[in-house]
Design a protein around this motif. Structure first.
Motif, PDB file in Angstrom:
ATOM      1  N   HIS A  20       0.830  -1.199   0.000  1.00  0.00           N
ATOM      2  CA  HIS A  20       0.000   0.000   0.000  1.00  0.00           C
ATOM      3  C   HIS A  20       0.869   1.255   0.000  1.00  0.00           C
ATOM      4  CE1 HIS A  20      -2.610  -3.167   1.639  1.00  0.00           C
ATOM      5  NE2 HIS A  20      -3.638  -2.469   1.185  1.00  0.00           N
ATOM      6  N   THR A  23       2.534   1.663  -3.449  1.00  0.00           N
ATOM      7  CA  THR A  23       1.585   2.062  -4.485  1.00  0.00           C
ATOM      8  C   THR A  23       1.291   3.555  -4.403  1.00  0.00           C
ATOM      9  OG1 THR A  23       0.570  -0.144  -4.443  1.00  0.00           O
ATOM     10  CG2 THR A  23      -0.699   1.633  -5.459  1.00  0.00           C
ATOM     11  N   TRP A 386      -2.741  -9.615  -5.212  1.00  0.00           N
ATOM     12  CA  TRP A 386      -3.123  -8.493  -6.056  1.00  0.00           C
ATOM     13  C   TRP A 386      -2.456  -7.187  -5.621  1.00  0.00           C
ATOM     14  CZ3 TRP A 386      -4.873  -8.620 -10.705  1.00  0.00           C
ATOM     15  CH2 TRP A 386      -5.637  -9.704 -11.139  1.00  0.00           C
ATOM     16  N   TRP A 387      -2.387  -6.950  -4.312  1.00  0.00           N
ATOM     17  CA  TRP A 387      -1.785  -5.701  -3.859  1.00  0.00           C
ATOM     18  C   TRP A 387      -0.288  -5.658  -4.169  1.00  0.00           C
ATOM     19  CZ3 TRP A 387      -3.086  -0.999  -2.994  1.00  0.00           C
ATOM     20  CH2 TRP A 387      -4.365  -0.678  -2.561  1.00  0.00           C
ATOM     21  N   GLN A 388       0.371  -6.796  -4.019  1.00  0.00           N
ATOM     22  CA  GLN A 388       1.798  -6.846  -4.354  1.00  0.00           C
ATOM     23  C   GLN A 388       1.990  -6.622  -5.854  1.00  0.00           C
ATOM     24  OE1 GLN A 388       3.546  -6.923  -1.801  1.00  0.00           O
ATOM     25  NE2 GLN A 388       2.363  -8.000  -0.248  1.00  0.00           N
TER      26      GLN A 388
END
Length: 404
Positions: A20, A23, A386-388
């Motif tokens: 997070h 990103t 997905w976040w990675q």
């Protein structure tokens, strides 16, 4: 207990990871870098004078923040290193404790060696080496800067060396430990990594500006022809943040995957060799090219040519310099500095001739893109999230776009 060996975060914090943070950092860096690039293209390289609201008081405040504040932060960082070592031992992670101690010791030896380089005698070399090793040099440099009323070259150089030799490797190790031990839901560690990324980017940007300004002053280049502005800093810091964050995330994720071990560490070693060769071969070819003289030629302010012999030992060391500017952070695209005039200038400033930097970038830019795609792709193949994936994609896009 003072030390927690497991992840005890709860609530919304339990869903906050370095992905997070990275990103968001990629989005901010791309936006800020784009705005700064448009501003730089519109205004050009010249200067119309500094802002009217900037005066001696702000200069003094910046000096105090860099010297006194820098000393306080340095003491805190050394204390935190001791706590990290004790924490690893308390939790029984003796392998991580040994690796962390090795990183700290190597960083201190490297910093001491570089600090001693500025000496001109053997006795002076030994005195400066042990002054740095005993953690006293930061206070001496701060005192000297306060006496002179400006940041000295020694203080600026040591802050840069601490960034690339100490903070950078420790940040990589921290990300690796977080993913390896399942501590990636720790908000404090995520914010610590974020501060390391920004600190590393600012440290390199300040060093590039300081040494470039020193060269421009020595060459008596007027500000109307070229001057460093806020948008140059913004472009540099934005790019360095994206590039270094990408390095942290790809390397940390890749090394932490159990299914890829022990081959992952062999790949890491091969990457180091590849980056060194990508720097060493262009440098060697530059100085051994039959169409060029086997000498180092520059022109002084009076227009007379000055010639310096370049030995193989100098070439080998300069390849190490290039490795510093390419592996953790690829800083060569942002390096606008002039060609060094003496071997000592090259040694102290970590500066390469512009044509050499261009040759190295022809190898490093595609190598770095392949490096990120390979490490990130293998990490996602071993454990897709997905976040990675989103963080990797956003950082890669941001760093590549800012290179344009």
């Amino acid at each position: 207990a003072f030390f927690h060996c497991t992840n005890k975060s709860g609530g919304w914090v339990a869903s906050f990871t370095p992905a997070h943070t990275f990103t968001g950092l990629a989005a901010v860096s791309l936006f800020a870098g784009t705005v700064a690039s448009i501003t730089a293209a519109a205004r050009g390289p010249g200067s119309e004078g500094g802002p009217s609201w900037w005066g001696p008081r702000l200069d003094y405040a910046c000096l105090m923040g860099t010297t006194v504040g820098g000393c306080l932060v340095y003491v805190y960082l050394q204390f935190s290193k001791v706590l990290v070592i004790i924490g690893f031992g308390y939790c029984g992670y003796y392998y991580f404790m040994s690796v962390y101690i090795a990183i700290v010791v190597c960083a201190q030896l490297f910093a001491a060696k570089e600090y001693a380089t500025e000496a001109t005698t053997v006795r002076g070399w030994l005195r400066r080496f042990f002054t740095s090793l005993l953690q006293w040099r930061v206070f001496l440099d701060a005192q000297e800067s306060m006496k002179k009323g400006r940041i000295t070259a020694s203080l600026a150089r040591q802050k840069f060396i601490d960034s690339v030799g100490d903070s950078g490797p420790q940040a990589v190790f921290t990300v690796y430990v977080m993913y390896c031990l399942g501590l990636r839901f720790n908000l404090a560690l995520s914010l610590s990594i974020f501060s390391s990324v920004v600190g590393m980017a600012c440290g390199i940007a300040v060093w590039l500006e300081f040494t470039l300004q020193q060269q421009l002053t020595e060459d008596e280049v007027p500000e109307e022809e070229f001057c460093i502005h806020w948008y140059h800093y913004c472009i540099w810091v934005s790019y360095f943040c994206s590039d270094f964050a990408m390095r942290l995330l790809t390397l940390g994720l890749f090394l932490a995957q159990e299914t890829l071990q022990p081959y992952s560490f062999a790949v890491f070693a091969l990457l180091l060799v590849a980056y060194f060769l990508a720097a060493a071969l262009p440098i060697h070819g530059h100085y051994t090219d039959s169409t060029k003289k086997a000498t180092w030629c520059v022109y002084g302010n009076d227009g007379e040519e000055e010639v310096y012999e370049v030995t193989r030992s100098v070439i080998a060391y300069r390849a190490t310099d290039a490795l510093i500017f390419t592996f953790l952070v690829h800083a060569l695209p942002a390096d606008l500095r002039l060609a060094p005039r003496t071997r000592r200038e090259s040694r102290l400033m970590f500066v390469l001739a512009p044509d050499v930097r261009e040759r190295i970038q022809q190898f490093v830019v595609p190598l770095r893109a392949l490096d990120f795609l390979l490490l990130g792709g293998l990490a996602m193949y071993a454990n897709f999230e997905w976040w990675q994936f989103g963080a990797l994609l956003s950082l890669f896009t941001s760093s590549q776009l800012l290179l344009l």
